[in-house]
Scaffold this motif. Structure first.
Motif, PDB file in Angstrom:
ATOM      1  N   UNK A 581       0.818  -1.219   0.000  1.00 23.68           N
ATOM      2  CA  UNK A 581       0.000   0.000   0.000  1.00 23.68           C
ATOM      3  C   UNK A 581       0.850   1.266   0.000  1.00 23.68           C
ATOM      4  N   UNK A 582       0.203   2.374  -0.414  1.00 25.58           N
ATOM      5  CA  UNK A 582       0.829   3.696  -0.352  1.00 25.58           C
ATOM      6  C   UNK A 582       0.705   4.220   1.084  1.00 25.58           C
ATOM      7  N   UNK A 583       1.828   4.409   1.738  1.00 29.32           N
ATOM      8  CA  UNK A 583       1.846   5.020   3.076  1.00 29.32           C
ATOM      9  C   UNK A 583       2.917   6.097   3.074  1.00 29.32           C
ATOM     10  N   UNK A 584       2.552   7.275   3.558  1.00 30.66           N
ATOM     11  CA  UNK A 584       3.489   8.389   3.512  1.00 30.66           C
ATOM     12  C   UNK A 584       4.754   8.096   4.314  1.00 30.66           C
ATOM     13  N   UNK A 585       4.632   7.343   5.384  1.00 32.46           N
ATOM     14  CA  UNK A 585       5.783   7.084   6.257  1.00 32.46           C
ATOM     15  C   UNK A 585       6.540   5.827   5.856  1.00 32.46           C
ATOM     16  N   UNK A 586       6.166   5.178   4.755  1.00 38.07           N
ATOM     17  CA  UNK A 586       6.819   3.921   4.367  1.00 38.07           C
ATOM     18  C   UNK A 586       7.274   3.988   2.921  1.00 38.07           C
ATOM     19  N   UNK A 587       8.438   3.391   2.656  1.00 39.01           N
ATOM     20  CA  UNK A 587       8.976   3.299   1.308  1.00 39.01           C
ATOM     21  C   UNK A 587       8.232   2.168   0.570  1.00 39.01           C
ATOM     22  N   UNK A 588       7.748   2.446  -0.616  1.00 37.47           N
ATOM     23  CA  UNK A 588       7.030   1.429  -1.417  1.00 37.47           C
ATOM     24  C   UNK A 588       7.981   0.869  -2.455  1.00 37.47           C
ATOM     25  N   UNK A 732      -0.072  15.149  -8.840  1.00 34.30           N
ATOM     26  CA  UNK A 732      -1.208  14.445  -8.248  1.00 34.30           C
ATOM     27  C   UNK A 732      -0.666  13.619  -7.077  1.00 34.30           C
ATOM     28  N   UNK A 733      -0.953  14.050  -5.859  1.00 31.79           N
ATOM     29  CA  UNK A 733      -0.391  13.407  -4.673  1.00 31.79           C
ATOM     30  C   UNK A 733      -1.221  12.199  -4.253  1.00 31.79           C
ATOM     31  N   UNK A 734      -0.534  11.243  -3.622  1.00 32.96           N
ATOM     32  CA  UNK A 734      -1.197  10.050  -3.103  1.00 32.96           C
ATOM     33  C   UNK A 734      -1.712  10.355  -1.695  1.00 32.96           C
ATOM     34  N   UNK A 735      -3.008  10.556  -1.598  1.00 29.32           N
ATOM     35  CA  UNK A 735      -3.614  10.868  -0.306  1.00 29.32           C
ATOM     36  C   UNK A 735      -4.705   9.843  -0.004  1.00 29.32           C
ATOM     37  N   UNK A 736      -4.680   9.261   1.193  1.00 31.24           N
ATOM     38  CA  UNK A 736      -5.608   8.167   1.499  1.00 31.24           C
ATOM     39  C   UNK A 736      -7.068   8.574   1.546  1.00 31.24           C
ATOM     40  N   UNK A 737      -7.349   9.859   1.669  1.00 36.19           N
ATOM     41  CA  UNK A 737      -8.739  10.287   1.807  1.00 36.19           C
ATOM     42  C   UNK A 737      -9.254  11.027   0.576  1.00 36.19           C
ATOM     43  N   UNK A 738      -8.535  10.967  -0.537  1.00 31.99           N
ATOM     44  CA  UNK A 738      -9.004  11.638  -1.749  1.00 31.99           C
ATOM     45  C   UNK A 738      -8.642  10.804  -2.977  1.00 31.99           C
ATOM     46  N   UNK A 739      -9.335  11.084  -4.068  1.00 28.81           N
ATOM     47  CA  UNK A 739      -9.117  10.355  -5.322  1.00 28.81           C
ATOM     48  C   UNK A 739      -7.942  10.979  -6.066  1.00 28.81           C
ATOM     49  N   UNK A 740      -7.011  10.152  -6.550  1.00 30.27           N
ATOM     50  CA  UNK A 740      -5.851  10.619  -7.318  1.00 30.27           C
ATOM     51  C   UNK A 740      -6.147  10.438  -8.800  1.00 30.27           C
ATOM     52  N   UNK A 741      -6.342  11.534  -9.482  1.00 33.07           N
ATOM     53  CA  UNK A 741      -6.760  11.440 -10.875  1.00 33.07           C
ATOM     54  C   UNK A 741      -5.662  10.939 -11.799  1.00 33.07           C
TER      55      UNK A 741
END
Length: 893
Positions: A581-588, A732-741
């Motif tokens: 998953x995309x997590x701001x505090x974790x390297x993907x 386009x930022x990866x944010x868990x509470x919004x849609x990334x177009x």
């Protein structure tokens, strides 16, 4: 082989397949005949305008004599009279007066000013009439060319299946756009221009005669000489132009043939031969073009001589006549001015003849298509007047015979009957005749002997507009239209003129309330043809604009938690990691290094996040974060490894760089790899930054990113979290509470990346996503997104099996009374074919379906099995699906 009857019973409705500008015969061989028959009334109107111009032209030629003589007489003491006119024939021709006016007395200045104003008025009137003529010519030309192009397209639309393609689709398109184009400017001037030019020349010659018979004789003699010389020019020009046109067309055909066999050229290394053949054609065309240019230069010199030498003669002879008192100065001025007008209309006549030759060549090319007899009858694609004819779904074939173009017998004496609503299988060897029967019933073969009745109508006589609504054929040569999935499907229903969907498709006749209902019907057809998985996959791969569908975007975001939980449960059950998953505090690990640092991707920029690392708006920030030098070092290491894998920098283009290098960067990368340890230039630093930004450890496996690197990337991410754009490129930022177009629907649902190193992970994740969408009643909306996905040029991104299924789906959407399935499902395995045919038949209860089967397919789905061999019906078997009381009938040859 007799084929379909050449004259159907209702010959008034179904005219013989013969095209022309008029329906009463073939096209005239001469382009002038075609243009006259196309719009005779318009040509006559143009004649009237031209004849209206000539009196004003004659009067404007007469005025210079009146001005000179009037002013001369006034100086000599004669009282000037304005508008005193005495127009008539010379004494040698009887002296008959054509027009006489006494005018009125004025001063010398008044005479000069008045005649000048009259001359100016005459010029204005001539300009206005000329403008009316030119506009009328333009309108007429456009009307005729539109009609010709409409005729050409009508013939192409009505070509029979057996008609050999006279040329490729691109050539036909170019012919309609460009080849017949030169006919348009000529069409308007075809008759009006020679009348206008001849009238102007005639009026000038008449005026010369009225001044002096000797000079009039000179004018006629010069015109006759011009006519003879122009005839020689015309014949030579026509021959050379035809040679050039023939060779240019041959060049085009040779180039297109080379393109058609390009795979063979690559496969057998025959490029030198192809280049040599085209070079030869280029040389021939070039020589023909030079020959035509030489002729044009000769024509210009000759035309100049014909224009200048007679002018010298008129000055010399006219001056001698003036000195001898045979004519006065005013008459000499009028004669010289009148003859000065002759070269221009004469040149227009020459230009007219050249344009006629060009138009004739183009017209001959168009006539080649228009006069083909390999077409369906006229009006066959229009619905007959009155209520739509009944169509019951039955098939009755009697004494059917088919011969292929090579003369081989495909069918002989085949007869059978299929009751309405019956599922029938055609079985036997491939060359036994089953495919020929299916093609006749599906109208892929139109030339046959015997009788074929479909739905109660004789197939040879029923209009295409009727049978096309009730019979659908899924053959082995699937046609995929360049466009979206929706475009390909709805083509089967677009039967009305109009550009908008609601104009082209009669939703009410289909029993549909709106376009959303039509989309649901289209999706059902795709599912029925076995494309349900493809539809979901295409929908998940769409990039959705949340501004256009905010409610759907919001629901996708709200479904993330459910998808994450379902994936976690499956991971726990299988013991395998499916997504990261995309997590701001974790390297993907499955994101590129640039995406990890930015935790975003560029919006509306196809170059990817790595392209931003060297941008002026980001590089200073990377240097401040201490990442720029590390990224350059990583890029240098990756390039060094690639060079070693290739066996040297010069062979970098010969290996798979897995996306680290693009084609346009290969030359610069080779040069940099030869001096990998030197200080790079600014452009080379940008290249190394892009290489580093594209790096993904699980994909490239160079061992360049360790835990320490991951920590540095996360630290840089925190420092760059405030960025909303880079050098004007929005992020386009990866944010868990919004849609990334910038992400696909799938990535937005997962909010992470699939672990691609796990076998079957992608299929398992898609299955989980589909289950979650179904539970949340979102599957239909995601499937609908797939309808707007482009299927590529000719459907190339699709597999052969998917193209065949798409052909079947198009037929299912049309919901025909009779469906003929021939070779559309050949790319599928026997098991897949059997399953899909069973599904199709289950959904077509009460509808007639004719299916061509291979030997290994089950027969228990059919009420009737017709076995063909050697072009004849060998036997008819009753299938397990035969309903009690249903009739079967067949007779062999």
């Amino acid at each position: 082989m007799s084929g379909v009857p050449s004259t159907p019973p209702d010959s008034k409705t179904h005219a013989p397949a013969r095209q022309g500008a008029a329906s009463d015969g073939a096209l005239p061989r001469d382009v002038l005949g075609y243009l006259w028959r196309a719009a005779p009334a318009s040509h006559i109107k143009l004649f009237a305008l031209v004849l209206m111009l000539l009196p004003f032209n004659y009067a404007s030629l007469e005025l210079p004599r009146l001005i000179v003589n009037g002013v001369t007489d006034a100086i000599g003491g004669t009282v000037p009279r304005l508008l005193e006119l005495d127009i008539g024939l010379p004494d040698a021709l009887g002296g008959f007066v054509l027009f006489r006016s006494k005018g009125f007395e004025v001063s010398a200045f008044g005479l000069l000013a008045g005649l000048a104003l009259v001359l100016f008025a005459l010029q204005l009137i001539q300009q206005h009439i000329t403008r009316l003529i030119e506009m009328a010519k333009a309108r007429l030309g456009e009307r005729i060319i539109v009609g010709l192009r409409r005729q050409l397209f009508d013939v192409i639309q009505r070509l029979r299946p057996e008609a050999p393609m006279k040329s490729k689709a691109l050539e036909v398109g170019n012919m309609m756009r460009f080849e017949v184009g030169p006919i348009s400017p000529f069409a308007g001037m075809a008759f009006a221009q020679p009348l206008k030019s001849a009238g102007l020349i005639g009026s000038a010659t008449l005026l010369i005669f009225t001044q002096n018979a000797v000079l009039g004789g000179f004018a006629i003699g010069i015109l006759l000489l011009n006519y003879v010389l122009l005839g020689i020019q015309r014949a030579d020009n026509a021959r050379k132009l035809q040679v050039y046109q023939r060779e240019a067309v041959a060049l085009g055909k040779r180039v297109m043939a080379g393109i058609d066999r390009l795979p063979l050229v690559h496969g057998f290394a025959t490029s030198p031969f192809e280049r040599g053949a085209v070079d030869h054609r280029l040389g021939v065309v070039s020589e023909a073009s030079l020959d035509l240019k030489r002729q044009n230069f000769t024509d210009r010199v000759l035309n100049l001589l014909m224009s200048d030498v007679p002018t010298l003669v008129f000055y010399s002879v006219g001056g001698w006549l003036a000195l001898s008192g045979a004519i006065n100065i005013g008459q000499l001025v009028a004669v010289v001015a009148a003859y000065g007008q002759i070269p221009e209309p004469l040149k227009e006549l020459i230009d007219w003849d050249e344009k006629r030759l060009i138009a004739q060549v183009r017209y001959d090319f168009a006539r080649y298509y228009l006069e083909t007899r390999e077409v369906w009858p006229e009006h066959s694609q229009e619905m007959p007047p009155g209520p739509e004819p009944a169509f019951d779904g039955s098939i009755k074939v009697a004494d059917l015979g088919v011969v292929d173009p090579a003369g081989s017998l495909l069918l002989e004496g085949v007869s059978f009957e299929v009751p309405p609503g019956t599922a029938v299988a055609l079985k036997g060897p491939d060359a036994g005749g089953k495919h020929a029967v299916a093609r006749v019933c599906g109208r892929a073969i139109s030339l046959y002997s015997g009788t074929v009745r479909m739905g109660g109508h004789d197939l040879a006589h029923v209009r295409e507009a009727v049978v096309g609504r009730h019979v659908a054929y899924a053959g082995g040569d699937p046609i995929v239209i360049t466009g979206t999935l929706r475009t390909n499907l709805l083509f089967a229903l677009e039967r009305r003129p109009g550009r908008a969907l609601t104009d082209a498709i009669d939703l009410a006749a289909l029993g549909l309330a709106d376009e959303a209902a039509l989309d649901r019907k289209a999706l059902a057809a795709l599912a029925g043809a076995g494309l349900g998985d493809l539809v979901v996959r295409l929908g998940l791969e769409r990039r959705l604009d949340p501004d256009q569908a905010p409610a759907l975007a919001e629901r996708i975001v709200s479904l993330r938690a459910a998808v994450t939980d379902a994936v976690a449960q499956r991971q726990a059950q299988s013991g395998r990691v499916l997504i990261e998953p995309f997590r701001f505090a974790a390297f993907n690990r499955w994101m590129t290094l640039a995406e990890n640092i930015l935790f975003a991707t560029p919006l509306n920029d196809t170059r990817g996040a790595a392209s931003l690392l060297a941008e002026p708006g980001l590089l200073p920030l990377l240097e401040k974060a201490g990442l720029a030098s590390d990224l350059i070092a990583l890029g240098r290491s990756a390039l060094r490894i690639l060079s070693e894998l290739a066996g040297g920098p010069e062979d970098l283009a010969g290996i798979d760089t897995k996306g680290l290098l693009r084609a346009e960067e290969m030359g610069e990368a080779r040069a940099l790899a030869t001096r990998i340890d030197d200080d790079p230039s600014p452009d080379e630093r940008a290249l190394l930054l892009r290489i580093a930004g594209r790096y993904c450890e699980p994909r490239h496996r160079f061992g360049l990113i360790d835990e320490d690197w991951q920590e540095r990337a996360l630290a840089g991410r925190a420092q760059l979290a405030h960025l909303k754009d880079v050098s004007g490129i929005a992020l386009a930022r990866y944010q868990p509470d919004s849609y990334c177009r910038a992400l696909t629907v799938r990535d937005n649902l997962l909010f992470g990346r699939i672990a691609a190193d796990r076998a079957g992970a992608a299929a398992m994740v898609d299955e989980i996503v589909r289950e979650c969408l179904a539970l949340d009643a979102l599957i239909g909306q995601v499937e609908r997104l797939s309808l707007d996905v482009a299927v590529g040029e000719g459907g190339l991104p699709l597999s052969a099996a998917e193209r065949g299924k798409l052909t079947l789906a198009r037929c299912l959407l049309a919901d025909p009374a009779i469906l003929v399935i021939d070779d559309a499902l050949v790319p599928l395995s026997p098991a897949e074919q059997s399953h899909l045919i069973g599904s199709v038949l289950a959904g077509r209860t009460g509808r007639t379906t004719l299916v061509v089967l291979d030997a290994g397919e089950p027969l228990n789905l059919f009420a009737q099995v017709i076995v063909l061999a050697h072009g004849q019906v060998e036997r008819v078997e009753a299938g397990a699906a035969l309903e009690p009381g249903a009739g079967l009938a067949a007779t062999g040859a």
